[in-house]
Write a protein that holds these residues in place. Structure first.
Motif, PDB file in Angstrom:
ATOM      1  N   UNK A 331      -4.537 -11.068 -13.741  1.00  0.00           N
ATOM      2  CA  UNK A 331      -3.156 -10.611 -13.866  1.00  0.00           C
ATOM      3  C   UNK A 331      -2.986  -9.264 -13.181  1.00  0.00           C
ATOM      4  N   UNK A 332      -2.149  -9.275 -12.136  1.00  0.00           N
ATOM      5  CA  UNK A 332      -1.969  -8.088 -11.316  1.00  0.00           C
ATOM      6  C   UNK A 332      -0.516  -7.608 -11.377  1.00  0.00           C
ATOM      7  N   UNK A 333      -0.338  -6.309 -11.390  1.00  0.00           N
ATOM      8  CA  UNK A 333       1.006  -5.754 -11.343  1.00  0.00           C
ATOM      9  C   UNK A 333       1.674  -6.112 -10.027  1.00  0.00           C
ATOM     10  N   UNK A 334       2.985  -6.365 -10.076  1.00  0.00           N
ATOM     11  CA  UNK A 334       3.720  -6.699  -8.862  1.00  0.00           C
ATOM     12  C   UNK A 334       3.368  -8.076  -8.356  1.00  0.00           C
ATOM     13  N   UNK A 335       3.078  -8.173  -7.063  1.00  0.00           N
ATOM     14  CA  UNK A 335       2.686  -9.436  -6.438  1.00  0.00           C
ATOM     15  C   UNK A 335       1.209  -9.344  -6.047  1.00  0.00           C
ATOM     16  N   UNK A 336       0.422 -10.381  -6.341  1.00  0.00           N
ATOM     17  CA  UNK A 336      -1.024 -10.297  -6.057  1.00  0.00           C
ATOM     18  C   UNK A 336      -1.347 -10.083  -4.584  1.00  0.00           C
ATOM     19  N   UNK A 337      -0.449 -10.543  -3.708  1.00  0.00           N
ATOM     20  CA  UNK A 337      -0.753 -10.519  -2.280  1.00  0.00           C
ATOM     21  C   UNK A 337      -0.247  -9.265  -1.576  1.00  0.00           C
ATOM     22  N   UNK A 338       0.334  -8.332  -2.311  1.00  0.00           N
ATOM     23  CA  UNK A 338       0.810  -7.072  -1.745  1.00  0.00           C
ATOM     24  C   UNK A 338      -0.045  -5.939  -2.308  1.00  0.00           C
ATOM     25  N   UNK A 339      -0.941  -5.421  -1.509  1.00  0.00           N
ATOM     26  CA  UNK A 339      -1.820  -4.310  -1.877  1.00  0.00           C
ATOM     27  C   UNK A 339      -2.566  -4.572  -3.188  1.00  0.00           C
ATOM     28  N   UNK A 340      -2.926  -5.824  -3.442  1.00  0.00           N
ATOM     29  CA  UNK A 340      -3.605  -6.162  -4.682  1.00  0.00           C
ATOM     30  C   UNK A 340      -5.044  -6.600  -4.496  1.00  0.00           C
ATOM     31  N   UNK A 341      -5.585  -6.513  -3.280  1.00  0.00           N
ATOM     32  CA  UNK A 341      -6.962  -6.917  -2.962  1.00  0.00           C
ATOM     33  C   UNK A 341      -7.222  -8.377  -3.322  1.00  0.00           C
ATOM     34  N   UNK A 342      -6.140  -9.164  -3.307  1.00  0.00           N
ATOM     35  CA  UNK A 342      -6.282 -10.585  -3.622  1.00  0.00           C
ATOM     36  C   UNK A 342      -7.132 -11.298  -2.575  1.00  0.00           C
ATOM     37  N   UNK A 343      -7.024 -10.867  -1.325  1.00  0.00           N
ATOM     38  CA  UNK A 343      -7.790 -11.521  -0.271  1.00  0.00           C
ATOM     39  C   UNK A 343      -9.277 -11.494  -0.543  1.00  0.00           C
ATOM     40  N   UNK A 344      -9.800 -10.354  -1.008  1.00  0.00           N
ATOM     41  CA  UNK A 344     -11.224 -10.248  -1.301  1.00  0.00           C
ATOM     42  C   UNK A 344     -11.615 -11.176  -2.452  1.00  0.00           C
ATOM     43  N   UNK A 345     -10.743 -11.266  -3.460  1.00  0.00           N
ATOM     44  CA  UNK A 345     -11.040 -12.104  -4.617  1.00  0.00           C
ATOM     45  C   UNK A 345     -11.012 -13.586  -4.240  1.00  0.00           C
ATOM     46  N   UNK A 346     -10.023 -13.976  -3.449  1.00  0.00           N
ATOM     47  CA  UNK A 346      -9.922 -15.376  -3.026  1.00  0.00           C
ATOM     48  C   UNK A 346     -11.135 -15.774  -2.187  1.00  0.00           C
ATOM     49  N   UNK A 347     -11.540 -14.907  -1.259  1.00  0.00           N
ATOM     50  CA  UNK A 347     -12.702 -15.202  -0.420  1.00  0.00           C
ATOM     51  C   UNK A 347     -13.950 -15.421  -1.264  1.00  0.00           C
ATOM     52  N   UNK A 348     -14.159 -14.553  -2.259  1.00  0.00           N
ATOM     53  CA  UNK A 348     -15.355 -14.680  -3.104  1.00  0.00           C
ATOM     54  C   UNK A 348     -15.323 -15.981  -3.910  1.00  0.00           C
ATOM     55  N   UNK A 349     -14.183 -16.302  -4.483  1.00  0.00           N
ATOM     56  CA  UNK A 349     -14.073 -17.511  -5.296  1.00  0.00           C
ATOM     57  C   UNK A 349     -14.274 -18.763  -4.457  1.00  0.00           C
ATOM     58  N   UNK A 350     -13.730 -18.771  -3.257  1.00  0.00           N
ATOM     59  CA  UNK A 350     -13.907 -19.937  -2.386  1.00  0.00           C
ATOM     60  C   UNK A 350     -15.365 -20.092  -1.959  1.00  0.00           C
ATOM     61  N   UNK A 351     -16.038 -18.985  -1.728  1.00  0.00           N
ATOM     62  CA  UNK A 351     -17.464 -19.071  -1.386  1.00  0.00           C
ATOM     63  C   UNK A 351     -18.268 -19.678  -2.523  1.00  0.00           C
ATOM     64  N   UNK A 352     -17.831 -19.427  -3.742  1.00  0.00           N
ATOM     65  CA  UNK A 352     -18.529 -19.954  -4.919  1.00  0.00           C
ATOM     66  C   UNK A 352     -18.075 -21.366  -5.267  1.00  0.00           C
ATOM     67  N   UNK A 353     -17.099 -21.908  -4.515  1.00  0.00           N
ATOM     68  CA  UNK A 353     -16.606 -23.249  -4.797  1.00  0.00           C
ATOM     69  C   UNK A 353     -15.724 -23.340  -6.024  1.00  0.00           C
ATOM     70  N   UNK A 354     -15.092 -22.243  -6.378  1.00  0.00           N
ATOM     71  CA  UNK A 354     -14.233 -22.193  -7.570  1.00  0.00           C
ATOM     72  C   UNK A 354     -12.775 -22.328  -7.147  1.00  0.00           C
ATOM     73  N   UNK A 355     -12.063 -23.237  -7.794  1.00  0.00           N
ATOM     74  CA  UNK A 355     -10.650 -23.454  -7.471  1.00  0.00           C
ATOM     75  C   UNK A 355      -9.830 -22.210  -7.822  1.00  0.00           C
ATOM     76  N   UNK A 356      -8.950 -21.831  -6.923  1.00  0.00           N
ATOM     77  CA  UNK A 356      -8.123 -20.648  -7.143  1.00  0.00           C
ATOM     78  C   UNK A 356      -6.692 -20.932  -6.700  1.00  0.00           C
ATOM     79  N   UNK A 357      -5.745 -20.538  -7.527  1.00  0.00           N
ATOM     80  CA  UNK A 357      -4.316 -20.646  -7.221  1.00  0.00           C
ATOM     81  C   UNK A 357      -3.695 -19.262  -7.290  1.00  0.00           C
ATOM     82  N   UNK A 358      -2.535 -19.127  -6.666  1.00  0.00           N
ATOM     83  CA  UNK A 358      -1.806 -17.862  -6.682  1.00  0.00           C
ATOM     84  C   UNK A 358      -0.390 -18.106  -7.181  1.00  0.00           C
TER      85      UNK A 358
END
Length: 510
Positions: A331-358
């Protein structure tokens, strides 16, 4: 250098967010099927309560002389004694006043009393017999109260204002009525019919909850009742889930700028479905209050100048909980994709094969524009808009910004996290050719109870931020689109401040 924490916070806020706020009354749903209830009086109010009790399956004993029965109560009693029905009468008239001997075996007692003396006597008699009592429109003599009801039985919603504002309860009921389709009662009956079989196929835990989340999504995605084939279809889905390996997932959710009413419906559903919630420091308590009560909540905030969780540690927590089969909401303040470092989190989860939605959220710049009544792309002032971070990871101005471009008079620029850099932002823009007279605004704690706003010119920016302080997150807006914001802000509710042209006097107004 300030030491950083490598673990999720166990701060008082994290603990308090898990507790239920104070309740004026405890809401209960009472099974009255086949139970006896005493109703003293034959008025319209007594008839309404009697009809409500009969709808819940109670056998209502009405104590009232025949000549004191109102038209509505007489009609209700006639329907209850309809000879065409094979059911026993749901309402029975005792054509005399109430007395001390009527309470034996009753599950509850209600009365419509004209005087306080009669209300006091009835309440005392019921309490002495150990029977919960309600005297209509006399809360001093009530052990329980009736709320305003939204009926989609077996789904029932009851609203109470603790007797303070019945009209408010009715208004809330009307709003809820529009949100719950009439067919919801059919979906609820289907849920009741398949529940036992689903419980056999799915053990308690994430799989069972995931099944019911899918069921709920189906129920609310249509206005029609469920079809005959859907009964078997849902049972098949339960069997498939039961045989599948336990896998978790992560949902990145935008909490918006703070006001819980700015959450999206999809964000609400994610919060209600979470097993674990990893929330940022800027997420408001009002938003957390809407989350599933049983969810584990962990504060993983990152704030400039404060002890913070490392991003790597947050990534590890998401992976760990998801691998354990949990539904993790980040849970991130504002929008996850605006200055929320969501890109780093999504990349890590995808590398681990974990389903991720936004799930997107309302970013702070848009909330600021709405609050000020300013179009960031007003065609008379701006042909583009830029959202810019006000500091780098090292706490300085970002060194890759195109300051000449940011000084373009035909655009609107909003700086996030720029409070500590306000003076340097002002000076760098002016050095890049932007006039000191360019309109500027500063808003702190956007959409929250302590929101503050300032409107003036670029040349006053540093002094304005110094006055507002850095206790709350600050947004800085620069550009001709804000030229009318001072007059707009003056009419609004939060504190608004402006500096005199020579910077010597600060004017505050609401």
């Amino acid at each position: 250098m300030q030491q950083q924490s490598t673990r999720a916070s166990s701060s008082p806020r994290s603990d308090s967010s898990e507790r239920i706020s104070d309740l004026a009354k405890l809401p209960l749903f009472w099974d009255l099927a086949g139970k006896s209830v005493v109703v003293a009086g034959g008025s319209e109010g007594a008839a309404w309560k009697a009809e409500l009790l009969m709808a819940a399956g109670a056998i209502v004993h009405v104590y009232c002389p025949e000549d004191a029965l109102g038209d509505t109560m007489q009609t209700l009693l006639r329907k209850a004694e309809d000879p065409e029905t094979t059911k026993p009468p749901a309402a029975i008239l005792h054509a005399h006043q109430w007395h001390l001997g009527i309470f034996a075996g009753a599950s509850m007692a209600l009365a419509d009393c004209e005087t306080d003396a009669e209300a006091h006597a009835f309440a005392c008699a019921a309490k002495a017999a150990g029977v919960p009592v309600n005297v209509i429109d006399k809360p001093a003599y009530c052990q329980f109260q009736f709320g305003s009801i939204v009926n989609r039985s077996p789904v029932i919603v009851a609203i109470s204002t603790d007797g303070a504002a019945p009209i408010l309860a009715q208004a809330i009921r009307r709003r809820i009525e529009t949100l719950l389709p009439p067919a919801l009662k059919d979906w609820a009956r289907l849920a009741h019919n398949i529940r036992e079989e689903v419980n056999i196929r799915l053990t308690p835990g994430p799989r069972r909850r995931r099944f019911w989340e899918g069921f709920v999504d189906s129920a609310f995605s249509t206005t029609r009742p469920p079809t005959e084939t859907e009964h078997a279809g849902f049972l098949k889905k339960a069997s498939i889930l039961g045989d599948a390996p336990a896998t978790g997932r992560v949902t990145l959710v935008g909490a918006g700028p703070g006001d819980a009413e700015l959450l999206t419906l999809k964000a609400m559903r994610a919060l209600q479905a979470a097993d674990v919630i990893l929330f940022d420091d800027l997420v408001s308590d009002e938003v957390l209050e809407l989350a599933r009560r049983e969810a584990k909540r962990m504060l993983v905030g990152k704030r400039g100048g404060r002890a913070s969780c490392h991003q790597e540690d947050i990534n590890e927590m998401m992976v760990k909980f998801a691998r354990a089969g949990k539904h993790v909401v980040r849970l991130k303040s504002g929008d996850p994709m605006i200055f929320g470092r969501a890109g780093e989190e999504i990349e890590r989860l995808r590398r681990e094969g974990i389903a991720v939605d936004v799930v997107p959220g309302i970013t702070a710049a848009i909330a600021m524009a709405a609050a000020l009544g300013v179009s960031l792309t007003h065609r008379d002032h701006a042909q583009q808009v830029r959202f810019v971070t006000g500091h780098s990871r090292h706490g300085e101005l970002p060194d890759k910004l195109d300051w000449k471009g940011l000084a373009d008079p035909n655009q609107t620029t909003v700086f996030y996290m720029g409070g500590r850099m306000a003076g340097r932002i002002e000076q760098t823009l002016r050095n890049s050719g932007m006039p000191a007279s360019t309109p500027a605004v500063v808003v702190s704690a956007i959409s929250r109870f302590n929101e503050q706003r300032w409107a003036g010119s670029l040349g006053q920016l540093r002094a304005a931020v110094d006055d507002l302080g850095l206790e709350s997150p600050i947004l800085i807006g620069v550009g001709q689109a804000f030229s009318a914001s001072t007059s707009t802000a003056q009419a609004d509710r939060p504190m608004v401040r402006s500096l005199s042209p020579d910077h010597s006097t600060l004017h505050a107004f609401r």
